[in-house]
Design an enzyme around this catalytic site. Structure first.
Site, PDB file in Angstrom:
ATOM      1  N   ASN A   1     -46.161  -0.437  15.926  1.00  0.00           N
ATOM      2  CA  ASN A   1     -44.805  -0.562  16.460  1.00  0.00           C
ATOM      3  C   ASN A   1     -44.356  -2.000  16.191  1.00  0.00           C
ATOM      4  OD1 ASN A   1     -42.487  -0.707  17.960  1.00  0.00           O
ATOM      5  ND2 ASN A   1     -43.399   0.033  19.881  1.00  0.00           N
TER       6      ASN A   1
ATOM      7  N   LYS B   1     -47.195  -4.229  17.763  1.00  0.00           N
ATOM      8  CA  LYS B   1     -48.140  -3.589  18.689  1.00  0.00           C
ATOM      9  C   LYS B   1     -48.934  -2.568  17.887  1.00  0.00           C
ATOM     10  CE  LYS B   1     -45.245  -4.248  22.690  1.00  0.00           C
ATOM     11  NZ  LYS B   1     -43.889  -3.844  23.004  1.00  0.00           N
TER      12      LYS B   1
ATOM     13  N   ARG C   1     -43.714   3.575  14.327  1.00  0.00           N
ATOM     14  CA  ARG C   1     -42.561   3.908  15.157  1.00  0.00           C
ATOM     15  C   ARG C   1     -41.333   3.310  14.474  1.00  0.00           C
ATOM     16  NH1 ARG C   1     -40.410   1.111  20.579  1.00  0.00           N
ATOM     17  NH2 ARG C   1     -38.747   2.603  20.968  1.00  0.00           N
TER      18      ARG C   1
ATOM     19  N   HIS D   1     -35.843   6.761  22.517  1.00  0.00           N
ATOM     20  CA  HIS D   1     -37.029   7.110  23.327  1.00  0.00           C
ATOM     21  C   HIS D   1     -37.473   8.558  23.089  1.00  0.00           C
ATOM     22  CE1 HIS D   1     -35.806   3.967  26.624  1.00  0.00           C
ATOM     23  NE2 HIS D   1     -36.645   3.429  25.768  1.00  0.00           N
TER      24      HIS D   1
ATOM     25  N   ILE E   1     -37.852   5.261  32.507  1.00  0.00           N
ATOM     26  CA  ILE E   1     -37.309   4.056  33.155  1.00  0.00           C
ATOM     27  C   ILE E   1     -38.268   2.897  32.915  1.00  0.00           C
ATOM     28  CG2 ILE E   1     -36.236   3.149  35.251  1.00  0.00           C
ATOM     29  CD1 ILE E   1     -36.462   5.957  36.483  1.00  0.00           C
TER      30      ILE E   1
ATOM     31  N   ARG F   1     -29.729  -4.597  29.837  1.00  0.00           N
ATOM     32  CA  ARG F   1     -28.594  -3.926  29.171  1.00  0.00           C
ATOM     33  C   ARG F   1     -27.678  -3.272  30.193  1.00  0.00           C
ATOM     34  NH1 ARG F   1     -32.175  -0.521  25.062  1.00  0.00           N
ATOM     35  NH2 ARG F   1     -33.899  -1.881  25.592  1.00  0.00           N
TER      36      ARG F   1
ATOM     37  N   ARG G   1     -40.354  -5.263  39.754  1.00  0.00           N
ATOM     38  CA  ARG G   1     -41.277  -5.659  40.841  1.00  0.00           C
ATOM     39  C   ARG G   1     -40.693  -6.832  41.608  1.00  0.00           C
ATOM     40  NH1 ARG G   1     -46.276  -5.266  36.830  1.00  0.00           N
ATOM     41  NH2 ARG G   1     -44.588  -6.053  35.549  1.00  0.00           N
TER      42      ARG G   1
ATOM     43  N   GLU H   1     -46.586   7.537  23.752  1.00  0.00           N
ATOM     44  CA  GLU H   1     -45.890   7.709  22.471  1.00  0.00           C
ATOM     45  C   GLU H   1     -46.878   7.637  21.303  1.00  0.00           C
ATOM     46  OE1 GLU H   1     -43.464   4.781  24.390  1.00  0.00           O
ATOM     47  OE2 GLU H   1     -41.745   5.457  23.218  1.00  0.00           O
TER      48      GLU H   1
END
Ligand code: ADP
Length: 414
Positions: free
Chosen positions: A7, A14, A90, A179, A208, A240, A284, A383
């Site tokens: 990715n 990644k 990806r 997504h 989310i 965003r 968090r 994914e």
């Protein structure tokens, strides 16, 4: 067969290396800050995790570094590069050209390149990853897995905007949705959890994370989704804005003299919950500070969950029924407060969250009350496993079959 899932983002790569025959993860990691000072790699195997500085000016340097780590005597999990049998990438934007994963050839490369006009921040680094593999190991087959492909089943009523048709015909301005790989994974797992044939299911899937998207999935196919022409549309996100009246853009350009690039930066990087709180993107932090009485953090949580509730209402209407609401990604998987705030008040839809199950959900689980007509599921997304299985199926020639079943589509034992 060892398959590497990549990715490649604008400044990061990644990776996950899988033994696809045993469905076993061998190593995973990420290189961050490519092209900047302070580049580092986090490399993880079954027993070890390392964080080391490295120098990578380009994606090719980064992938070369990943290869070095994968084959390293101390950190490695393979001895030779030729033990990587295939690579899956990806790719964010597949436009209308790609409704499924494909083997990469020169034509696919030029099509991904031409789609960069629709995803200027994403497709170029994705493509840089493909080109790096092509030059470092030219004989290894590569597969492109598109974030948009899953949503290509949306009907025109859902994907067309009420703007001059010429904009669509000439420039491809329409809803694409993103997504997709995540929504595919969690809805197929949800069908297994409910012991239903995917063809008989109606789901609303809420991904989310920093990015947020909600998708209505009927019979395993996306029929509508909240992200649009770009991943800026729809729900409130970390940085965003999600949907706003488009006239706001013109108004603010007029008032503040913003250029298109400036307004783009504000809506993509300084809006969402960061825009509301002025300080935080990490949910968090927001829920902790809201708990300490901070009104703006509380408001950010209220707005985010209110907008998600409205999307559930929209999609309930068009699905004509609902088997389950699914929560996934960083917030959806980890925040019981976020899940509760979204579900509270939706009892008239038959959505009854079980507070105790919700609090204790740390792995894939049904968190609705036993008698809830609509189930609420928490499903950690994966994914990479979709990428790995697409690569494997494309290489062994089984992928063209539309009834293609993923190996993760097996019923839970419990
Ligand atoms: P990305 O869209 O970057 O892939 P992720 O799916 O990894 O994002 O989600 C990142 C988000 O998940 C962050 O905003 C982070 O705060 C949030 N998150 C992770 N754990 C928790 C938690 N326990 N409670 C609330 N939010 C969490």
């Amino acid at each position: 067969m060892n398959i590497l899932a990549l990715n490649c983002g604008s400044s990061s790569v990644k990776y996950q290396l899988y033994d696809a025959d045993k469905n076993k993860l061998l190593a995973k990691g990420a290189i961050e800050r490519i092209g900047f000072v302070g580049t580092f790699i986090i490399h993880q195997t079954k027993n070890q995790k390392h964080r080391l500085e490295c120098e990578c000016a380009t994606h090719k340097d980064a992938i070369y570094t990943v290869f070095k780590f994968l084959t390293d005597e101390e950190f490695g999990v393979i001895t030779e590069l030729n033990q990587i049998d295939a690579v899956g990438h990806r790719i964010v934007h597949g436009g209308e050209k790609f409704d499924k994963s494909v083997l990469v050839d020169d034509k696919v490369i030029s099509e991904i390149d031409s789609l960069s006009t629709l995803a200027p921040l994403h497709n170029p680094p994705n493509l840089a990853g493909i080109m790096a593999i092509k030059s470092l190991c030219p004989n290894v087959p590569q597969v492109a897995v598109f974030d948009t492909a899953f949503h290509q089943t949306m009907p025109a009523t859902a994907y067309l905007y009420a703007i001059p048709m010429k904009w669509y015909e000439k420039y491809g301005v329409r809803k694409y949705g993103f997504h997709g790989t995540s929504h595919l994974y969690v809805t197929r797992r949800a069908a297994c959890m409910l012991n239903k044939d995917i063809k008989d299911t109606k789901f609303i899937s809420l991904h989310i994370g920093n990015g947020v998207s909600v998708t209505a999935v009927k019979g395993g196919k996306s029929i509508d989704t909240s992200m649009g022409f770009t991943p800026l549309d729809g729900a409130v996100m970390g940085t965003r804005s999600g949907s706003i009246d488009p006239a706001v853009v013109l108004f603010m350009m007029d008032k503040e003299g913003f250029t298109t690039e400036e307004v783009n930066t504000v809506l993509n990087k300084r809006s969402g919950v960061l825009g509301i709180t002025g300080r935080y993107t990490d949910r968090r932090d927001i829920s902790r500070v809201a708990g300490e009485g901070d009104k703006l953090c509380q408001l950010a949580m209220d707005i985010e969950s209110y907008r998600l509730k409205k999307l559930i209402g929209e999609y309930y209407a068009v699905l004509g029924g609902l088997d389950a609401v699914i929560f996934t990604a960083g917030v959806g998987e980890n925040s019981s407060i976020a899940r509760k705030m979204v579900c509270d008040g939706l009892e008239h839809f038959g959505i009854f969250l079980d507070d105790e199950k919700n609090e204790n959900a740390h792995s894939e689980s049904d968190i609705s009350k036993d008698e809830s007509p609509v189930k609420v599921l928490m499903i950690p997304t994966n994914e990479e496993i979709v990428i790995i299985e697409d690569v494997k199926a494309i290489l062994d020639g089984t992928y063209h079959n539309h009834d293609f079943k993923y190996s993760f589509e097996v019923k839970n034992e419990s």
